[in-house]
Design an enzyme around this catalytic site. Sequence first.
Site: not given
Ligand code: M6R
Length: 604
Positions: A2, A27, A74, A98-99, A477, A481, A484, A500, A599
């Site tokens: 958060c 966050r 969050w 936060n935590g 990747e 993308k 998500e 396989h 994020k």
């Molecule tokens: O801040 P970070 O690069 O450590 O974050 C790692 C992942 O949480 C981040 O790359 C996540 O997979 C993204 N939402 C992907 O788009």
Amino acid sequence: MCGIIGIVGVEPVAGRLIDSLRRLEYRGYDSAGVAALVDGRIERRRAAGKLRNLDAVLAAEPLVATVGIGHTRWATHGAPTLANAHPHKAGRVAVVHNGIIENFAPLKAALIAQGRHFESQTDTEVVAHLIDRELASGKDPIGAFKAALDQITGAYALAVLVEGEDSLVMGARRGSPLVVGYGAGEMFIGTDALALGLLTNRIAFLEDGDFVAIDHDTARIFDADSHAVERPMHIVSAASALVEKGNYRHFMEKEIHDQPDAVQHTLSAYVDPITGSVASPGVDFAAIDRLQIIACGTASYAGMIGRYLFERLAGLPTDVEIASEFRYREPALLPGALAMAVSQSGETADTLAALRWCKARGIATAALVNSHESTMAREADVMFPTHAGPEIGVASTKAFTAQVAALTALAIAAARQRGRIDAVEEARLVGILLEAPRLIADTIRGEDTISAVVHDIARARDVLYLGRGTMYPLALEGALKLKEISYIHAEGYAAGELKHGPIALVDEATPIIVIAPTDALFDKTASNMSEVIARGGRVIMITDAEGATHAPDGVSIVLVPACDPLIAPLVFAIPIQLIAYQVAVFKGADVDQPRNLAKSVTVE
Ligand code: M6R
């Protein structure tokens, strides 16, 4: 995960709290809330859902105050409802957190047994009750806060408001970040420098275990042993950074378009274009016998690309592992290794814990981070910066290409230091690397060519991504993308792995995106593509003009400029991102704030 903010100010506080929370929405955005001291009494305004809902609540019921705390959530404990929205209040105390308070259940049971009533399912509410109980026993606010902290375990950053204390906000951190901001006759605390960016650029970073009490003029900081301490003040750049979408519809769109600059700025930190040489300040790769890259999500895919380059160019044995597995696996890393955390935020809980695990065992550490004032940046022995600027869209784009650019530069530096290439070859590779920003810009300009395949993908239930070599991490990747931000099930595979198992998924309803630059592996990838087509699969091929001439009939082509294999991951990342973005927009999805995500993942 958060975001929290606290202000002891002289101006109306509600709008300032909202503006700061807007900078923290990356966050989490399950709910938001503020609490302020109105005529000595705590008043709260909260709303489930995004910050704009809280805005509407405040418009209907304004808060007239100058001192307050705020939170964007969050959800971890308890659903994202109004009742679970922070701040939580008990008696004279309001708290944002936060935590995770790990021992909240026994504490809550004990507090209930003492006749205390709980309004929420959160772990946070126990903190408000604990402080209020200590106040009721006669302690002053700092004593009560400290006594409460002594009873809780887990990871936290907290901000606390106490009724009857008109110019006091208290904060504490253990495992989650918290900074102090210095203004003129006002003081602030917040999750990070970005949160305080509209309030001040004079920031002190609290150390783990610190707690702080701010009033209008001072910050009294105490360490975990309650000794008064000073934390140095920094003038930070993040604070003044503009976090605006400009003319773009979404931050993700803007950040995709930011990439020529992000990569250019990042390369400038490592590459001297005049001499054609690369520096790796703080690390001599010749003195290292193994590189262990640790990261999560997109950053781990950047790390995988790095592994191909460090091994191929520099002959440096390199492993990449997702941090959540690494940290609990008892890895057999020996001194002589360099552990490199790769992270946009520099705060991801698992990556940070893995970094600390290595440090505690005497292994040299580096953090390749975009947030230069983050915890990883400060705790690692060496910081390798990326210069992507603030990334707000939850789906990482420019941070990823900046990471790949930095890793490519470092792999070239390592190759030279380890005697695998001479100065002439180094300069040749640098010349190729410096072409990347222009080629990325060219690729972005061609984004309209993607529209042709977007409808097809948007209608699919499943999508497969295939690639070989450095295109394999890009396939992973691409699938991440798409998942998500457009909620379409997608998987990335090494193209050679198709036979396989995954080939069983191939049918005419499943688009298969094949990432195939013209390189040494092109023919092999093309063979895999033919196997898919022979089974009725619908192939979308991302390739250059030369590759397109070898495409079988019926294949849809997404064209990118021809480039050297060294920088293909940077160039081919663009259509991967644009496809996910355009599909999400086509589907009307919330591109910048997809469901269930945040994020920065600061819980494990
Ligand atoms: O801040 P970070 O690069 O450590 O974050 C790692 C992942 O949480 C981040 O790359 C996540 O997979 C993204 N939402 C992907 O788009």
